[in-house]
Design a protein around this motif. Structure first.
Motif, PDB file in Angstrom:
ATOM      1  N   LYS A  11       0.857  -1.222   0.008  1.00  0.00           N
ATOM      2  CA  LYS A  11       0.020  -0.126   0.137  1.00  0.00           C
ATOM      3  C   LYS A  11       0.938   1.390  -0.027  1.00  0.00           C
ATOM      4  O   LYS A  11       0.700   2.332  -0.617  1.00  0.00           O
ATOM      5  N   ILE A  12       2.018   1.326   0.709  1.00  0.00           N
ATOM      6  CA  ILE A  12       2.893   2.360   0.631  1.00  0.00           C
ATOM      7  C   ILE A  12       3.604   2.814  -0.633  1.00  0.00           C
ATOM      8  O   ILE A  12       3.693   3.676  -1.004  1.00  0.00           O
ATOM      9  N   THR A  13       3.789   1.357  -1.409  1.00  0.00           N
ATOM     10  CA  THR A  13       4.267   1.430  -2.968  1.00  0.00           C
ATOM     11  C   THR A  13       3.367   2.137  -3.673  1.00  0.00           C
ATOM     12  O   THR A  13       3.627   2.789  -4.596  1.00  0.00           O
ATOM     13  N   CYS A  14       2.043   1.675  -3.379  1.00  0.00           N
ATOM     14  CA  CYS A  14       1.053   2.199  -4.461  1.00  0.00           C
ATOM     15  C   CYS A  14       0.754   3.782  -4.301  1.00  0.00           C
ATOM     16  O   CYS A  14       0.538   4.551  -5.164  1.00  0.00           O
ATOM     17  N   LEU A  15       1.075   3.991  -2.937  1.00  0.00           N
ATOM     18  CA  LEU A  15       1.013   5.540  -2.746  1.00  0.00           C
ATOM     19  C   LEU A  15       2.085   6.390  -3.133  1.00  0.00           C
ATOM     20  O   LEU A  15       1.916   7.353  -3.757  1.00  0.00           O
TER      21      LEU A  15
ATOM     22  N   PHE B  40       1.747   8.916  -6.224  1.00  0.00           N
ATOM     23  CA  PHE B  40       2.273  10.410  -6.407  1.00  0.00           C
ATOM     24  C   PHE B  40       3.226  10.645  -7.384  1.00  0.00           C
ATOM     25  O   PHE B  40       3.150  11.875  -7.987  1.00  0.00           O
ATOM     26  N   ILE B  41       4.020   9.960  -7.680  1.00  0.00           N
ATOM     27  CA  ILE B  41       5.024  10.087  -8.963  1.00  0.00           C
ATOM     28  C   ILE B  41       4.385  10.060 -10.182  1.00  0.00           C
ATOM     29  O   ILE B  41       4.877  10.944 -11.010  1.00  0.00           O
TER      30      ILE B  41
ATOM     31  N   PHE C 276       3.874   3.729 -16.732  1.00  0.00           N
ATOM     32  CA  PHE C 276       4.549   2.780 -15.965  1.00  0.00           C
ATOM     33  C   PHE C 276       4.319   2.660 -14.515  1.00  0.00           C
ATOM     34  O   PHE C 276       4.082   1.432 -13.913  1.00  0.00           O
ATOM     35  N   PHE C 277       4.263   3.853 -13.833  1.00  0.00           N
ATOM     36  CA  PHE C 277       3.859   3.877 -12.352  1.00  0.00           C
ATOM     37  C   PHE C 277       2.410   3.315 -12.207  1.00  0.00           C
ATOM     38  O   PHE C 277       1.990   2.747 -11.367  1.00  0.00           O
ATOM     39  N   GLY C 278       1.434   3.759 -13.112  1.00  0.00           N
ATOM     40  CA  GLY C 278       0.154   3.264 -13.223  1.00  0.00           C
ATOM     41  C   GLY C 278       0.031   1.861 -13.399  1.00  0.00           C
ATOM     42  O   GLY C 278      -0.811   1.445 -12.481  1.00  0.00           O
TER      43      GLY C 278
END
Length: 144
Positions: free
Chosen positions: A20-24, A28-29, A114-116
């Motif tokens: 979940k922290i990685t998803c946040l 954000f990025i 990529f982040f999505g």
């Protein structure tokens, strides 16, 4: 540390908490990539991505804080199925939004895609884990 504090510090170091922290962070990025790109913000694809990322950020932050602060443990609902539907909806939304921004050949949009897609992968795995937990709970409560 006493267990009487109202939070679960071990959850932040667990696989679910870290995901979940990685998803946040990825959300954000990805948000910054779209906002700081050379394309105007009135572009439909960029706006759609921003809306999905903001909804995902809010839902993920709510899930993280509710689990960290131990809210809703006394509720009579099946949290595994609720988590499954939430993660499935987030995964589908991020997949569609990332596909839309990937179709434009712009570097910042490609990075945001990529982040999505990273968020999509994490939410899909979280949803699968919730599905397995709910099925195991259903099988263990059946009587012959």
């Amino acid at each position: 540390m006493s267990a009487s504090h109202g939070n679960d510090r071990k959850y932040l170091r667990s696989i679910e908490g870290l995901s979940k922290i990685t998803c946040l962070l990825c959300g954000f990025i990805g948000f910054l990539c779209i906002v700081c790109s050379s394309v105007r913000l009135s572009n439909f694809r960029g706006c759609f991505y921003l809306v999905i990322v903001l909804i995902g950020f809010g839902v993920t932050l709510t899930l993280l804080l509710s689990r960290y602060l131990r809210c809703g443990q006394s509720w009579q609902c099946n949290m595994s199925r609720w988590s499954l539907s939430t993660h499935a909806a987030l995964a589908l939304g991020h997949f569609i939004a990332s596909g839309l921004v990937l179709s434009l050949d712009i570097g910042a949009y490609t990075a945001a895609a990529f982040f999505g897609l990273t968020i999509f992968s994490i939410n899909a795995l979280e949803g699968y884990g919730s599905y397995r937990r709910s099925r195991q709970r259903d099988v263990s409560t059946q009587t012959a």
